[in-house]
Motif scaffolding. Sequence first.
Motif, PDB file in Angstrom:
ATOM      1  N   LEU A   1       0.847  -1.192   0.000  1.00 34.75           N
ATOM      2  CA  LEU A   1       0.000   0.000   0.000  1.00 34.75           C
ATOM      3  C   LEU A   1       0.883   1.244   0.000  1.00 34.75           C
ATOM      4  O   LEU A   1       1.809   1.353   0.801  1.00 34.75           O
ATOM      5  N   VAL A   2       0.598   2.179  -0.921  1.00 32.11           N
ATOM      6  CA  VAL A   2       1.324   3.445  -0.969  1.00 32.11           C
ATOM      7  C   VAL A   2       0.361   4.559  -0.571  1.00 32.11           C
ATOM      8  O   VAL A   2      -0.702   4.721  -1.182  1.00 32.11           O
ATOM      9  N   LEU A   3       0.734   5.310   0.457  1.00 31.62           N
ATOM     10  CA  LEU A   3      -0.062   6.437   0.931  1.00 31.62           C
ATOM     11  C   LEU A   3       0.553   7.713   0.379  1.00 31.62           C
ATOM     12  O   LEU A   3       1.711   8.032   0.677  1.00 31.62           O
ATOM     13  N   ILE A   4      -0.197   8.430  -0.421  1.00 27.84           N
ATOM     14  CA  ILE A   4       0.289   9.669  -1.029  1.00 27.84           C
ATOM     15  C   ILE A   4      -0.338  10.837  -0.292  1.00 27.84           C
ATOM     16  O   ILE A   4      -1.563  10.996  -0.278  1.00 27.84           O
ATOM     17  N   ASP A   5       0.500  11.644   0.338  1.00 28.01           N
ATOM     18  CA  ASP A   5       0.034  12.744   1.183  1.00 28.01           C
ATOM     19  C   ASP A   5      -0.367  13.936   0.322  1.00 28.01           C
ATOM     20  O   ASP A   5       0.373  14.923   0.198  1.00 28.01           O
ATOM     21  N   GLY A   6      -1.546  13.850  -0.245  1.00 27.72           N
ATOM     22  CA  GLY A   6      -2.068  14.903  -1.099  1.00 27.72           C
ATOM     23  C   GLY A   6      -3.171  14.348  -1.974  1.00 27.72           C
ATOM     24  O   GLY A   6      -3.503  13.162  -1.907  1.00 27.72           O
ATOM     25  N   PRO A   7      -3.753  15.195  -2.812  1.00 27.42           N
ATOM     26  CA  PRO A   7      -4.823  14.712  -3.697  1.00 27.42           C
ATOM     27  C   PRO A   7      -4.271  13.871  -4.846  1.00 27.42           C
ATOM     28  O   PRO A   7      -3.228  14.200  -5.421  1.00 27.42           O
ATOM     29  N   VAL A   8      -4.976  12.810  -5.155  1.00 26.77           N
ATOM     30  CA  VAL A   8      -4.626  11.945  -6.282  1.00 26.77           C
ATOM     31  C   VAL A   8      -5.889  11.742  -7.101  1.00 26.77           C
ATOM     32  O   VAL A   8      -6.921  11.324  -6.564  1.00 26.77           O
ATOM     33  N   THR A   9      -5.852  12.042  -8.382  1.00 28.63           N
ATOM     34  CA  THR A   9      -7.039  11.874  -9.221  1.00 28.63           C
ATOM     35  C   THR A   9      -7.299  10.392  -9.455  1.00 28.63           C
ATOM     36  O   THR A   9      -6.389   9.557  -9.334  1.00 28.63           O
ATOM     37  N   PRO A  10      -8.541  10.031  -9.793  1.00 26.51           N
ATOM     38  CA  PRO A  10      -8.841   8.620 -10.072  1.00 26.51           C
ATOM     39  C   PRO A  10      -7.958   8.032 -11.169  1.00 26.51           C
ATOM     40  O   PRO A  10      -7.531   6.880 -11.068  1.00 26.51           O
ATOM     41  N   VAL A  11      -7.665   8.821 -12.206  1.00 25.12           N
ATOM     42  CA  VAL A  11      -6.828   8.319 -13.301  1.00 25.12           C
ATOM     43  C   VAL A  11      -5.401   8.086 -12.819  1.00 25.12           C
ATOM     44  O   VAL A  11      -4.775   7.069 -13.131  1.00 25.12           O
ATOM     45  N   GLN A  12      -4.871   9.045 -12.049  1.00 29.31           N
ATOM     46  CA  GLN A  12      -3.520   8.865 -11.499  1.00 29.31           C
ATOM     47  C   GLN A  12      -3.466   7.634 -10.604  1.00 29.31           C
ATOM     48  O   GLN A  12      -2.514   6.843 -10.662  1.00 29.31           O
ATOM     49  N   GLN A  13      -4.494   7.457  -9.791  1.00 24.66           N
ATOM     50  CA  GLN A  13      -4.542   6.300  -8.900  1.00 24.66           C
ATOM     51  C   GLN A  13      -4.551   4.999  -9.685  1.00 24.66           C
ATOM     52  O   GLN A  13      -3.795   4.071  -9.376  1.00 24.66           O
ATOM     53  N   ARG A  14      -5.380   4.940 -10.712  1.00 24.79           N
ATOM     54  CA  ARG A  14      -5.469   3.713 -11.514  1.00 24.79           C
ATOM     55  C   ARG A  14      -4.137   3.410 -12.192  1.00 24.79           C
ATOM     56  O   ARG A  14      -3.647   2.268 -12.174  1.00 24.79           O
ATOM     57  N   ASN A  15      -3.524   4.430 -12.785  1.00 26.33           N
ATOM     58  CA  ASN A  15      -2.273   4.214 -13.504  1.00 26.33           C
ATOM     59  C   ASN A  15      -1.145   3.784 -12.574  1.00 26.33           C
ATOM     60  O   ASN A  15      -0.353   2.892 -12.909  1.00 26.33           O
ATOM     61  N   LEU A  16      -1.038   4.424 -11.419  1.00 29.05           N
ATOM     62  CA  LEU A  16       0.027   4.075 -10.476  1.00 29.05           C
ATOM     63  C   LEU A  16      -0.188   2.677  -9.906  1.00 29.05           C
ATOM     64  O   LEU A  16       0.774   1.919  -9.702  1.00 29.05           O
ATOM     65  N   GLU A  17      -1.444   2.301  -9.639  1.00 29.82           N
ATOM     66  CA  GLU A  17      -1.721   0.960  -9.126  1.00 29.82           C
ATOM     67  C   GLU A  17      -1.323  -0.101 -10.147  1.00 29.82           C
ATOM     68  O   GLU A  17      -0.754  -1.145  -9.791  1.00 29.82           O
ATOM     69  N   ARG A  18      -1.615   0.151 -11.412  1.00 28.35           N
ATOM     70  CA  ARG A  18      -1.261  -0.821 -12.452  1.00 28.35           C
ATOM     71  C   ARG A  18       0.254  -0.900 -12.641  1.00 28.35           C
ATOM     72  O   ARG A  18       0.812  -1.977 -12.863  1.00 28.35           O
ATOM     73  N   GLU A  19       0.919   0.250 -12.538  1.00 27.08           N
ATOM     74  CA  GLU A  19       2.367   0.293 -12.752  1.00 27.08           C
ATOM     75  C   GLU A  19       3.133  -0.346 -11.598  1.00 27.08           C
ATOM     76  O   GLU A  19       4.081  -1.099 -11.794  1.00 27.08           O
ATOM     77  N   TRP A  20       2.731  -0.020 -10.365  1.00 30.27           N
ATOM     78  CA  TRP A  20       3.467  -0.494  -9.191  1.00 30.27           C
ATOM     79  C   TRP A  20       2.927  -1.793  -8.616  1.00 30.27           C
ATOM     80  O   TRP A  20       3.555  -2.391  -7.738  1.00 30.27           O
ATOM     81  N   LYS A  21       1.737  -2.231  -9.060  1.00 34.04           N
ATOM     82  CA  LYS A  21       1.091  -3.442  -8.536  1.00 34.04           C
ATOM     83  C   LYS A  21       0.846  -3.340  -7.022  1.00 34.04           C
ATOM     84  O   LYS A  21       1.050  -4.290  -6.262  1.00 34.04           O
ATOM     85  N   VAL A  22       0.414  -2.160  -6.586  1.00 34.54           N
ATOM     86  CA  VAL A  22       0.081  -1.926  -5.176  1.00 34.54           C
ATOM     87  C   VAL A  22      -1.233  -1.157  -5.108  1.00 34.54           C
ATOM     88  O   VAL A  22      -1.713  -0.646  -6.115  1.00 34.54           O
ATOM     89  N   LYS A  23      -1.799  -1.052  -3.909  1.00 33.68           N
ATOM     90  CA  LYS A  23      -2.950  -0.200  -3.689  1.00 33.68           C
ATOM     91  C   LYS A  23      -2.461   1.221  -3.404  1.00 33.68           C
ATOM     92  O   LYS A  23      -1.451   1.416  -2.744  1.00 33.68           O
ATOM     93  N   ILE A  24      -3.200   2.216  -3.904  1.00 33.95           N
ATOM     94  CA  ILE A  24      -2.873   3.623  -3.676  1.00 33.95           C
ATOM     95  C   ILE A  24      -3.984   4.254  -2.834  1.00 33.95           C
ATOM     96  O   ILE A  24      -5.164   4.057  -3.102  1.00 33.95           O
ATOM     97  N   LEU A  25      -3.582   5.001  -1.814  1.00 36.35           N
ATOM     98  CA  LEU A  25      -4.541   5.715  -0.983  1.00 36.35           C
ATOM     99  C   LEU A  25      -4.056   7.150  -0.836  1.00 36.35           C
ATOM    100  O   LEU A  25      -2.895   7.379  -0.459  1.00 36.35           O
ATOM    101  N   ASP A  26      -4.923   8.117  -1.165  1.00 42.61           N
ATOM    102  CA  ASP A  26      -4.509   9.510  -1.006  1.00 42.61           C
ATOM    103  C   ASP A  26      -4.839   9.997   0.391  1.00 42.61           C
ATOM    104  O   ASP A  26      -5.364   9.260   1.220  1.00 42.61           O
ATOM    105  N   ARG A  27      -4.531  11.259   0.667  1.00 42.96           N
ATOM    106  CA  ARG A  27      -4.706  11.802   2.017  1.00 42.96           C
ATOM    107  C   ARG A  27      -6.164  11.744   2.468  1.00 42.96           C
ATOM    108  O   ARG A  27      -6.455  11.355   3.594  1.00 42.96           O
ATOM    109  N   THR A  28      -7.066  12.092   1.563  1.00 47.14           N
ATOM    110  CA  THR A  28      -8.485  12.066   1.916  1.00 47.14           C
ATOM    111  C   THR A  28      -8.934  10.653   2.263  1.00 47.14           C
ATOM    112  O   THR A  28      -9.610  10.431   3.271  1.00 47.14           O
ATOM    113  N   GLY A  29      -8.561   9.695   1.448  1.00 47.26           N
ATOM    114  CA  GLY A  29      -8.941   8.308   1.704  1.00 47.26           C
ATOM    115  C   GLY A  29      -8.391   7.798   3.023  1.00 47.26           C
ATOM    116  O   GLY A  29      -9.070   7.076   3.761  1.00 47.26           O
ATOM    117  N   LEU A  30      -7.142   8.185   3.347  1.00 46.23           N
ATOM    118  CA  LEU A  30      -6.534   7.743   4.593  1.00 46.23           C
ATOM    119  C   LEU A  30      -7.278   8.313   5.801  1.00 46.23           C
ATOM    120  O   LEU A  30      -7.575   7.597   6.761  1.00 46.23           O
TER     121      LEU A  30
END
Length: 432
Positions: free
Chosen positions: A87-116
Motif C-alpha cells: 500500500l502506498v499512501l500519497i500525502d495529497g490529492p490523487v485523481t482517479p486516473v492517477q490512482q489507476r495508472n500508479l496501481e497498475r504500474e506499481w502493482k500496489v494499492k494507492i490511498l490519497d490523504r483524503t482516503g486515509l
Amino acid sequence: MSPSDLLEHGPQVTRAWVLHPDIASDRTRRDARPALEEAVALAAALPGLDVAGSEIVPLAKVRPGWLFGSGKIEDLGTRLKAAEVELVLIDGPVTPVQQRNLEREWKVKILDRTGLILEIFADRARTREGVLQVELAALSYQRTRLVRAWTHLERQRGGLGFVGGPGETQIEADRRAIDEAIVRLKRQLSKVVRTRDLHRAARRKVPFPVVALVGYTNAGKSTLFNRLTGAEVLAKDMLFATLDPTMRSITLPSGLKVILSDTVGFISDLPTQLVAAFRATLEEVLEADLILHVRDIAHPDTESQVADVRAILTDLGVTEETPQIELWNKTDLIEPGQREALAAVAARHEGVRTISAWTGEGIEGLLEAITAALDETRVRREVNLGFSDGRRRAWLYAEGVVEAEQQGEDGVVLTVNWTARQEQRFRALTGE
C-alpha cells in the motif's frame, strides 16, 4: 481486505510506504518535512499498517495522468517491490486516473490523504451519528472515483474498503448503488440529528455556559478535558484519538457550573466531505459561550496548525463575537529557559495562556481565565412571587441573586441582580 479486517483475522499487517509530493508550483504548499512526519503519524493511527518507509518527492509540477515523472515512477517502483510494499499512501490529492495508472504500474494499492483520513475516521467513530457521518462522507468521496473498484458496500466489518477489495465492478451499477445508499444514510442521519436537537433543546432549559475545546489533532485536547473533568476520555499521542464529541459538566472555583465539550481534532487539508459531514457534530462549537483553542506550542509547525484551525473555525461560521482563549499547551516539552521566555510572550497577549495539560501547570490560572470570560453583565430587576411560589423563590436564593425582599399584599417582591442566562433559566422554570 481493509487494515481493520487484517487485524481481526490475525497478526498479518499491510506494509505501507508514505510519499509526500513537494510540488514547487503549489503556492499553498507546506514545509515538506513536518508535512511528511504528519502523514506518517496519520498512517500509524490506522490499525494494521506497518510503515516500511517514507520520503519527500520533489516535483516541479504535477504530471496529469501519473502525478510523478516517468523516471521517478520507475525508481519508486523498484524500491517498493524490493520492500514488498502492498500500500502506498500519497500525502495529497490523487485523481482517479492517477490512482489507476500508479496501481497498475506499481502493482500496489494507492490511498490519497483524503482516503486515509476517511479510513481513520471509520475506525474511530463510535456514536451512531459519527458512524453515519463517516459513511456518508465515504460515499461522497467514492462516487467521484468510479474509475476503480467500489468495494465499500460489500464490506462486512472494519475500515472503508479503500485499501482492498474484490475487483472491478460496473460503473453505472456502482453509481446507482452509491446514490441509493446516500439517500438511505441521509434519512437515517436526519433521525439522529433530530434526536440531538431534542437533547440540545433540553439543555437550553437549563442553559449552563458551554465551553468547547478545539485545536489541531493531537494538540492535547482530550488530556486537558480529562484534567478538568476527571473523565477518562481516550487520550493518546496519536492523531484523531478523539472523534465523537464528549461533554461533561464541571464546577469552576467561583461555583459557576459549565459544560465542557471535547471535539474532533482539526487537520490541514481536511477532506471537504468530512467538514460537511461533521458539521452537526461541530455545532457544539458554534453554540459555545467560550472556545478554548488548545495549541501544541512545542510542535515545529505550530504556526501553520494555528492557521489551519482558525480557517476551519471561520468556515464553520464561528465569529469574533464568541470569546476565545488560546492555550499554549505542552510546555512540559520545552526547555525551562525557553519556557520562561514563552510565558513572557504569552503574558503580552490578551487571551493567551501557557499550560501543560499533562503536568497540570497553569491549570489554576486557566480556570480563573474561564471564570473571567464567562462573568456576564448583570441586570437588576424586581420579581413578584406569590406566597405559595416557594420553589422559584428557593431557586433565586440558591443562585445567590437576591439582594432584597419585601412583603406585598399577594406575595413577595424580590430585588434580583442576575445575568441574562440566569433570567432565561428562571423563565424556563415558569414555562414563560
